[in-house]
Write a protein that holds these residues in place. Structure first.
Motif, PDB file in Angstrom:
ATOM      1  N   MET A   4       0.826  -1.206   0.000  1.00 44.96           N
ATOM      2  CA  MET A   4       0.000   0.000   0.000  1.00 44.96           C
ATOM      3  C   MET A   4       0.861   1.256   0.000  1.00 44.96           C
ATOM      4  SD  MET A   4      -3.016  -1.034   2.694  1.00 44.96           S
ATOM      5  CE  MET A   4      -4.112  -2.404   2.378  1.00 44.96           C
ATOM      6  N   TRP A   5       1.949   1.231   0.769  1.00 43.05           N
ATOM      7  CA  TRP A   5       2.851   2.389   0.832  1.00 43.05           C
ATOM      8  C   TRP A   5       3.582   2.584  -0.497  1.00 43.05           C
ATOM      9  CZ3 TRP A   5       3.371   6.597   3.453  1.00 43.05           C
ATOM     10  CH2 TRP A   5       4.581   7.304   3.470  1.00 43.05           C
ATOM     11  N   MET A   6       4.004   1.491  -1.123  1.00 43.07           N
ATOM     12  CA  MET A   6       4.683   1.588  -2.412  1.00 43.07           C
ATOM     13  C   MET A   6       3.768   2.125  -3.499  1.00 43.07           C
ATOM     14  SD  MET A   6       6.964  -1.899  -2.561  1.00 43.07           S
ATOM     15  CE  MET A   6       7.304  -1.612  -4.293  1.00 43.07           C
ATOM     16  N   SER A   7       2.478   1.809  -3.415  1.00 43.15           N
ATOM     17  CA  SER A   7       1.549   2.264  -4.455  1.00 43.15           C
ATOM     18  C   SER A   7       1.398   3.774  -4.471  1.00 43.15           C
ATOM     19  CB  SER A   7       0.182   1.608  -4.243  1.00 43.15           C
ATOM     20  OG  SER A   7      -0.425   2.065  -3.037  1.00 43.15           O
ATOM     21  N   LEU A   8       1.827   4.443  -3.428  1.00 47.29           N
ATOM     22  CA  LEU A   8       1.736   5.899  -3.354  1.00 47.29           C
ATOM     23  C   LEU A   8       3.036   6.580  -3.753  1.00 47.29           C
ATOM     24  CD1 LEU A   8      -0.152   6.182   0.059  1.00 47.29           C
ATOM     25  CD2 LEU A   8      -1.142   6.136  -2.234  1.00 47.29           C
ATOM     26  N   HIS A   9       4.017   5.800  -4.247  1.00 40.99           N
ATOM     27  CA  HIS A   9       5.338   6.335  -4.549  1.00 40.99           C
ATOM     28  C   HIS A   9       5.771   5.928  -5.954  1.00 40.99           C
ATOM     29  CE1 HIS A   9       5.268   6.526  -0.160  1.00 40.99           C
ATOM     30  NE2 HIS A   9       6.283   7.377  -0.216  1.00 40.99           N
ATOM     31  N   ASP A  10       6.745   6.673  -6.450  1.00 42.88           N
ATOM     32  CA  ASP A  10       7.520   6.255  -7.615  1.00 42.88           C
ATOM     33  C   ASP A  10       8.775   5.606  -7.059  1.00 42.88           C
ATOM     34  OD1 ASP A  10       8.692   5.830 -10.017  1.00 42.88           O
ATOM     35  OD2 ASP A  10       9.153   7.944 -10.428  1.00 42.88           O
ATOM     36  N   TYR A  11       8.777   4.275  -7.033  1.00 43.17           N
ATOM     37  CA  TYR A  11       9.770   3.526  -6.267  1.00 43.17           C
ATOM     38  C   TYR A  11      10.833   2.979  -7.203  1.00 43.17           C
ATOM     39  CZ  TYR A  11      11.444   0.626  -2.406  1.00 43.17           C
ATOM     40  OH  TYR A  11      12.197   0.064  -1.415  1.00 43.17           O
ATOM     41  N   ASP A  12      12.118   3.175  -6.825  1.00 42.78           N
ATOM     42  CA  ASP A  12      13.256   2.642  -7.575  1.00 42.78           C
ATOM     43  C   ASP A  12      13.839   1.475  -6.785  1.00 42.78           C
ATOM     44  OD1 ASP A  12      15.458   2.084  -9.082  1.00 42.78           O
ATOM     45  OD2 ASP A  12      16.232   4.137  -9.140  1.00 42.78           O
ATOM     46  N   LEU A  13      13.718   0.268  -7.348  1.00 46.68           N
ATOM     47  CA  LEU A  13      14.166  -0.927  -6.642  1.00 46.68           C
ATOM     48  C   LEU A  13      15.673  -0.985  -6.493  1.00 46.68           C
ATOM     49  CD1 LEU A  13      13.410  -3.670  -5.383  1.00 46.68           C
ATOM     50  CD2 LEU A  13      13.606  -4.670  -7.666  1.00 46.68           C
ATOM     51  N   LEU A  14      16.415  -0.536  -7.490  1.00 42.50           N
ATOM     52  CA  LEU A  14      17.871  -0.655  -7.463  1.00 42.50           C
ATOM     53  C   LEU A  14      18.495   0.297  -6.443  1.00 42.50           C
ATOM     54  CD1 LEU A  14      18.615  -1.012 -11.282  1.00 42.50           C
ATOM     55  CD2 LEU A  14      18.357  -2.808  -9.560  1.00 42.50           C
ATOM     56  N   SER A  15      18.084   1.538  -6.444  1.00 44.25           N
ATOM     57  CA  SER A  15      18.662   2.517  -5.518  1.00 44.25           C
ATOM     58  C   SER A  15      17.932   2.569  -4.185  1.00 44.25           C
ATOM     59  CB  SER A  15      18.644   3.906  -6.161  1.00 44.25           C
ATOM     60  OG  SER A  15      17.316   4.335  -6.386  1.00 44.25           O
ATOM     61  N   GLY A  16      16.705   2.067  -4.142  1.00 39.51           N
ATOM     62  CA  GLY A  16      15.927   2.127  -2.913  1.00 39.51           C
ATOM     63  C   GLY A  16      15.300   3.481  -2.664  1.00 39.51           C
ATOM     64  N   GLU A  17      15.432   4.405  -3.598  1.00 32.61           N
ATOM     65  CA  GLU A  17      14.863   5.738  -3.440  1.00 32.61           C
ATOM     66  C   GLU A  17      13.422   5.751  -3.939  1.00 32.61           C
ATOM     67  OE1 GLU A  17      17.387   8.374  -5.533  1.00 32.61           O
ATOM     68  OE2 GLU A  17      19.101   8.104  -4.170  1.00 32.61           O
ATOM     69  N   SER A  18      12.649   6.667  -3.397  1.00 29.68           N
ATOM     70  CA  SER A  18      11.245   6.775  -3.778  1.00 29.68           C
ATOM     71  C   SER A  18      10.804   8.224  -3.699  1.00 29.68           C
ATOM     72  CB  SER A  18      10.365   5.905  -2.878  1.00 29.68           C
ATOM     73  OG  SER A  18      10.468   6.327  -1.527  1.00 29.68           O
ATOM     74  N   GLU A  19       9.806   8.526  -4.503  1.00 32.04           N
ATOM     75  CA  GLU A  19       9.219   9.863  -4.528  1.00 32.04           C
ATOM     76  C   GLU A  19       7.725   9.739  -4.291  1.00 32.04           C
ATOM     77  OE1 GLU A  19       8.490  13.603  -7.619  1.00 32.04           O
ATOM     78  OE2 GLU A  19       9.679  11.844  -8.213  1.00 32.04           O
ATOM     79  N   PHE A  20       7.211  10.468  -3.320  1.00 40.86           N
ATOM     80  CA  PHE A  20       5.798  10.379  -2.973  1.00 40.86           C
ATOM     81  C   PHE A  20       4.963  11.023  -4.077  1.00 40.86           C
ATOM     82  CE2 PHE A  20       1.906  11.889  -0.918  1.00 40.86           C
ATOM     83  CZ  PHE A  20       1.461  10.702  -0.345  1.00 40.86           C
ATOM     84  N   LEU A  21       3.983  10.262  -4.579  1.00 37.35           N
ATOM     85  CA  LEU A  21       3.111  10.732  -5.658  1.00 37.35           C
ATOM     86  C   LEU A  21       1.657  10.833  -5.250  1.00 37.35           C
ATOM     87  CD1 LEU A  21       4.521   8.622  -8.639  1.00 37.35           C
ATOM     88  CD2 LEU A  21       5.135  10.957  -8.002  1.00 37.35           C
TER      89      LEU A  21
END
Length: 306
Positions: free
Chosen positions: A47-64
């Motif tokens: 659910m938390w990932m669905s609200l982000h633009d998630y990068d699996l390799l770097s582990g970084e995410s941007e809230f969308l």
């Protein structure tokens, strides 16, 4: 006097009632930890990932926020996968209930022939999805497949089961029913064998026919199993993936692409993990609504009959 005061200060335990002990929690603690780690945490993480633009390799995410969900509902391919999945569930779940019950009624007999037939029908359900789909893919080929050869022998043209827009998804549904019908059959057999035989003997004394016995005794006695099978199959068939990926790869023209295949391609081919997680949440919501509706209808029917 001191002894009397000491006895008053201690809590009085009612006869036959044991005080709760937190040490009993240790017996269920391993299960709770596994349940939370393997089910609860991934659910909320998705659910938390669905609200982000998630990068699996770097582990970084941007809230969308809800941007991923808005894009999904504007995506015609995803809306098509929702229709395909719902249509697939509508085709397979009633077939599992009806055919599973019919096979159970036909094979509910203590004979060697019945045991062999039960083994044959249940044996296909233990095969892997890869084996089943590859075999049926060769059977359904329009050029040299088994069905095409039979039709050619009768002078009929071949049928493009897997390359026709209107036949691809029903063909996958038919293969799925052939593959897994043994499981609901065994569940219905277990329920039928729990019905007391004295009831059927009394029905024979009253000259009750087969259909009257079926609708007056058999079906009311196994109605909970019918609801159980329906709910299980709804949850399972919403997760259609392997058959569509191997047999048609979602084609032709996305006519057999289910939601799970869309999630897989978005997450592990396009690396849009937040987008795929949003699609997974929509799938979870559809499964929850469909299963809850089936349970509600079953309980309402039971209450009306009572």
């Amino acid at each position: 006097m001191a002894f009397a005061d000491l006895s008053r200060s201690r809590p009085v335990r009612a006869a036959g009632i044991a005080r709760p002990s937190w040490s009993n929690l240790l017996f269920v603690l391993p299960f709770l930890l596994l349940y939370a780690g393997l089910l609860v945490y991934p659910l909320f993480q998705g659910m938390w990932m669905s609200l982000h633009d998630y990068d699996l390799l770097s582990g970084e995410s941007e809230f969308l926020g809800l941007a991923n969900f808005i894009k999904l509902f504007r995506n015609s391919i995803f809306l098509g996968t929702v229709r395909n999945t719902l249509w697939f569930v509508a085709m397979t779940t009633p077939a599992f209930v009806v055919l599973g019950l019919a096979l159970a009624l036909a094979l509910n007999r203590a004979s060697r022939t019945g045991a062999v037939l039960r083994f044959i029908f249940f044996g296909s359900s233990v095969l892997s999805v890869t084996i089943v789909t590859l075999v049926w893919r060769m059977v359904l080929r329009p050029d040299k497949g088994l069905i095409a050869n039979v039709l050619e022998w009768f002078g009929l043209p071949p049928v493009p089961f897997l390359i026709d827009v209107h036949l691809a998804l029903p063909s996958i549904a038919g293969v799925t029913v052939w593959w897994i019908v043994g499981l609901p059959m065994m569940l219905f057999l277990a329920a039928l064998q729990q019905i007391p035989q004295e009831i059927y003997e009394a029905a024979k004394l009253d000259n009750a026919g087969w259909w009257r016995t079926l609708f007056s005794i058999t079906l009311p006695s196994i109605k909970r199993t019918v609801i159980l099978v329906a709910v299980i199959e709804i949850v399972l068939q919403f997760q259609l993936f392997g058959q569509a990926q191997i047999m048609t790869q979602g084609g032709p023209n996305n006519s057999s692409r289910p939601i799970v295949l869309f999630i897989y391609e978005s997450g592990f081919r396009d690396w849009r993990l937040g987008y795929a997680a949003a699609a997974a949440q929509i799938l979870f919501f559809l499964m929850l609504v469909a299963a809850s509706l089936q349970l509600w209808l079953g309980r309402r029917r039971q209450g009306g009959e009572a």
